[in-house]
Design an enzyme around this catalytic site. Structure first.
Site, PDB file in Angstrom:
ATOM      1  N   LYS A   1      -6.605   7.087   4.368  1.00  0.00           N
ATOM      2  CA  LYS A   1      -7.953   7.544   3.985  1.00  0.00           C
ATOM      3  C   LYS A   1      -8.621   6.529   3.068  1.00  0.00           C
ATOM      4  O   LYS A   1      -7.953   5.705   2.412  1.00  0.00           O
ATOM      5  CB  LYS A   1      -7.911   8.919   3.290  1.00  0.00           C
ATOM      6  CG  LYS A   1      -7.088   8.994   1.987  1.00  0.00           C
ATOM      7  CD  LYS A   1      -7.787   8.525   0.719  1.00  0.00           C
ATOM      8  CE  LYS A   1      -6.900   8.646  -0.507  1.00  0.00           C
ATOM      9  NZ  LYS A   1      -7.236   7.775  -1.613  1.00  0.00           N
TER      10      LYS A   1
ATOM     11  N   ASP B   1      -3.382  14.713  -2.330  1.00  0.00           N
ATOM     12  CA  ASP B   1      -4.080  14.190  -1.147  1.00  0.00           C
ATOM     13  C   ASP B   1      -3.517  14.716   0.173  1.00  0.00           C
ATOM     14  O   ASP B   1      -4.027  14.376   1.234  1.00  0.00           O
ATOM     15  CB  ASP B   1      -3.988  12.654  -1.122  1.00  0.00           C
ATOM     16  CG  ASP B   1      -4.943  12.006  -2.108  1.00  0.00           C
ATOM     17  OD1 ASP B   1      -5.862  12.690  -2.596  1.00  0.00           O
ATOM     18  OD2 ASP B   1      -4.765  10.804  -2.387  1.00  0.00           O
TER      19      ASP B   1
HETATM   20  P1  ATP Z   1      -2.468   8.097  -3.211  1.00  0.00           P
HETATM   21  O1  ATP Z   1      -3.811   7.516  -2.810  1.00  0.00           O
HETATM   22  O2  ATP Z   1      -2.113   9.399  -2.556  1.00  0.00           O
HETATM   23  O3  ATP Z   1      -2.193   8.077  -4.679  1.00  0.00           O
HETATM   24  P2  ATP Z   1      -1.281   5.588  -2.630  1.00  0.00           P
HETATM   25  O4  ATP Z   1      -1.815   5.066  -1.337  1.00  0.00           O
HETATM   26  O5  ATP Z   1      -1.844   5.011  -3.875  1.00  0.00           O
HETATM   27  O6  ATP Z   1      -1.381   7.144  -2.603  1.00  0.00           O
HETATM   28  P3  ATP Z   1       1.390   5.610  -1.606  1.00  0.00           P
HETATM   29  O7  ATP Z   1       1.347   4.575  -0.548  1.00  0.00           O
HETATM   30  O8  ATP Z   1       1.395   7.020  -1.182  1.00  0.00           O
HETATM   31  O9  ATP Z   1       0.247   5.364  -2.687  1.00  0.00           O
HETATM   32  O10 ATP Z   1       2.669   5.276  -2.509  1.00  0.00           O
HETATM   33  C1  ATP Z   1       2.792   5.650  -3.857  1.00  0.00           C
HETATM   34  C2  ATP Z   1       4.275   5.687  -4.214  1.00  0.00           C
HETATM   35  O11 ATP Z   1       4.862   6.763  -3.511  1.00  0.00           O
HETATM   36  C3  ATP Z   1       5.019   4.429  -3.802  1.00  0.00           C
HETATM   37  O12 ATP Z   1       5.343   3.697  -4.940  1.00  0.00           O
HETATM   38  C4  ATP Z   1       6.243   4.901  -3.047  1.00  0.00           C
HETATM   39  O13 ATP Z   1       7.438   4.506  -3.706  1.00  0.00           O
HETATM   40  C5  ATP Z   1       6.180   6.428  -3.064  1.00  0.00           C
HETATM   41  N1  ATP Z   1       6.341   7.066  -1.737  1.00  0.00           N
HETATM   42  C6  ATP Z   1       6.958   8.232  -1.535  1.00  0.00           C
HETATM   43  N2  ATP Z   1       6.942   8.564  -0.246  1.00  0.00           N
HETATM   44  C7  ATP Z   1       6.303   7.585   0.417  1.00  0.00           C
HETATM   45  C8  ATP Z   1       5.972   7.376   1.793  1.00  0.00           C
HETATM   46  N3  ATP Z   1       6.331   8.240   2.751  1.00  0.00           N
HETATM   47  N4  ATP Z   1       5.256   6.277   2.106  1.00  0.00           N
HETATM   48  C9  ATP Z   1       4.891   5.407   1.126  1.00  0.00           C
HETATM   49  N5  ATP Z   1       5.195   5.546  -0.170  1.00  0.00           N
HETATM   50  C10 ATP Z   1       5.895   6.625  -0.541  1.00  0.00           C
END
Ligand code: ATP
Length: 288
Positions: A11, A137
Site C-alpha cells: 500500500k 494496517d
Molecule cells: P507498516 O507500513 O505496516 O509499518 P512496513 O512496510 O514499514 O510496515 P514491514 O515490511 O511490514 O514494514 O516490516 C516491519 C518489520 O516487521 C520488519 O523489520 C520485519 O522484521 C517484521 N516482519 C514480520 N513479519 C513480516 C513479514 N511477513 N514480511 C516482512 N516483514 C515482517
C-alpha cells in the site's frame, strides 16, 4: 485441500494525518490507503497435525514467532482450536520496513489463506477482529478495494467506491525505518498535531473525479517531520524527485519509501531509469 498461492499487495498512504496521541500510547490517524500492484506471493500447503513451518526467500524476514504470519497462525490455532498443520512459503518483492506494509499485507493473506486451508469458514467480521489484534494496517488488506479511508490506529476501514487508477514512481532507499521509532519521534518533532491545512477530503474529491493532478497536489504525510529527524538525508531524495516532472511527491507511511504521482506509465518508467543509476530499489507501480 491442495496447495494454493495468494497475492499479497503493498500500500501507499496518499494522505496521513496524525490527529492525537491516545492514552494507550498509539496515535489516532486519518489516512487514505491505496493498494498497489507490487506484491509478494504467499503459498499455503497442508502439513501433518500440529506441524507449522514457514520459509521466505528474503533473509531479512524472520521466519519465527516475530513474523506476522506466524502470529496469525498462533491466534487462529488458539482462538479456533485448530489441530491441522500448514507449510507457508513467502516470495518477497515488497521491500521490508519501508512503509509499504509488507508484513501487514502478508498477515491479511495468512488470515484468508489459513481460513481456506483449515476450512474454518470464518466470517469477514471475525477475520477483521483477528486482523485488528495483529496490527493496524492488516484490516485494509481484507477489503478487496483499491482505496479506503483508515481511522483509529488505521484499522477502522471505510472502503471507497472510486474507480481512479494512478501511476507511480516509487523509490525505496536503503534506510529501513521502524514504525515505532517514527511515532516516538513524532511527539518531539516540530509538527506535533498542528493542522497544516491539508485535508484528506481534498484528495478524495480528486480521486472521485479521476484527476491525478489534484491527487498529486493534495498529497501529505504528517510523519514526514519525524522521518526527517531520524534520517535527514531523505529530504534530499524527496527534493531530488520533486525536481522532475511529477504531479506530487510524498513519503509512504512511516517511510523511507518516497513515491510520486505520475501523469503516465511512460513518465514513471523515465524516472525509474534515471533513479536506477543511484538506487537499487526503484519501481513503477499502479493502483491495484
Ligand atoms: P507498516 O507500513 O505496516 O509499518 P512496513 O512496510 O514499514 O510496515 P514491514 O515490511 O511490514 O514494514 O516490516 C516491519 C518489520 O516487521 C520488519 O523489520 C520485519 O522484521 C517484521 N516482519 C514480520 N513479519 C513480516 C513479514 N511477513 N514480511 C516482512 N516483514 C515482517
Amino acid at each position: 485441500m491442495k496447495s494454493f498461492t495468494l497475492p499479497s499487495y503493498a500500500k501507499l498512504n496518499l494522505a496521513l494525518r496524525v490527529v492525537a496521541r491516545r492514552p494507550d500510547g498509539f496515535h489516532e490517524l486519518v489516512t487514505l490507503f491505496e493498494r498497489i500492484d507490487l506484491h509478494d506471493d504467499v503459498s499455503f500447503a497442508p502439513a501433518k497435525e500440529g506441524a507449522f513451518s514457514m520459509v521466505c526467500d528474503d533473509k531479512r524476514v524472520p521466519c519465527d514467532e516475530r513474523n506476522l504470519i506466524w502470529k496469525v497462525a498462533s491466534v487462529l490455532v488458539k482462538g479456533e482450536k485448530v489441530h491441522k498443520g500448514a507449510k507457508i512459503v513467502i516470495k518477497k518483492r515488497i521491500p521490508v520496513a519501508a512503509g509499504l506494509a509488507g508484513g501487514s499485507s502478508n498477515a491479511a493473506a495468512a488470515l484468508q489463506g489459513l481460513n481456506k486451508l483449515w476450512d474454518l469458514r470464518l466470517s469477514q467480521a471475525k477475520l477483521l477482529s483477528y486482523a485488528r489484534m495483529i496490527g493496524s494496517d492488516v484490516a485494509f488488506f481484507l477489503y478487496d478495494v483499491p482505496f479506503a479511508i483508515g481511522t483509529g490506529r488505521g484499522e477502522m476501514i471505510k472502503p471507497l467506491a472510486v474507480k481512479a487508477a494512478l501511476w507511480h514512481f516509487l523509490v525505496v532507499p536503503q534506510a529501513p525505518l521502524l514504525t515505532k521509532d517514527v511515532y516516538e519521534h513524532f511527539a518531539v518533532s516540530a509538527q506535533s498535531f498542528t493542522n497544516t491545512g491539508s485535508d484528506v477530503n481534498i484528495i478524495l474529491r480528486s480521486l472521485e473525479k479521476n484527476d491525478p493532478s489534484g491527487v498529486g497536489a493534495g498529497l501529505f504525510n504528517d510523519l514526514e517531520a519525524p522521518i526527517l529527524v531520524l534520517k535527514p538525508h531523505l529530504g534530499k531524495l524527496k527534493a531530488r524527485v520533486l525536481r522532475h516532472d511529477t504531479l506530487g511527491v510524498s513519503f509512504s507511511g512511516s517511510g523511507p519509501s518516497v513515491f510520486a504521482v505520475m501523469a503516465s506509465e511512460k513518465e514513471a518508467q523515465h524516472l525509474k531509469k534515471i533513479f536506477s543509476r543511484t538506487y537499487r530499489q526503484v519501481f513503477v507501480v499502479k493502483t491495484k
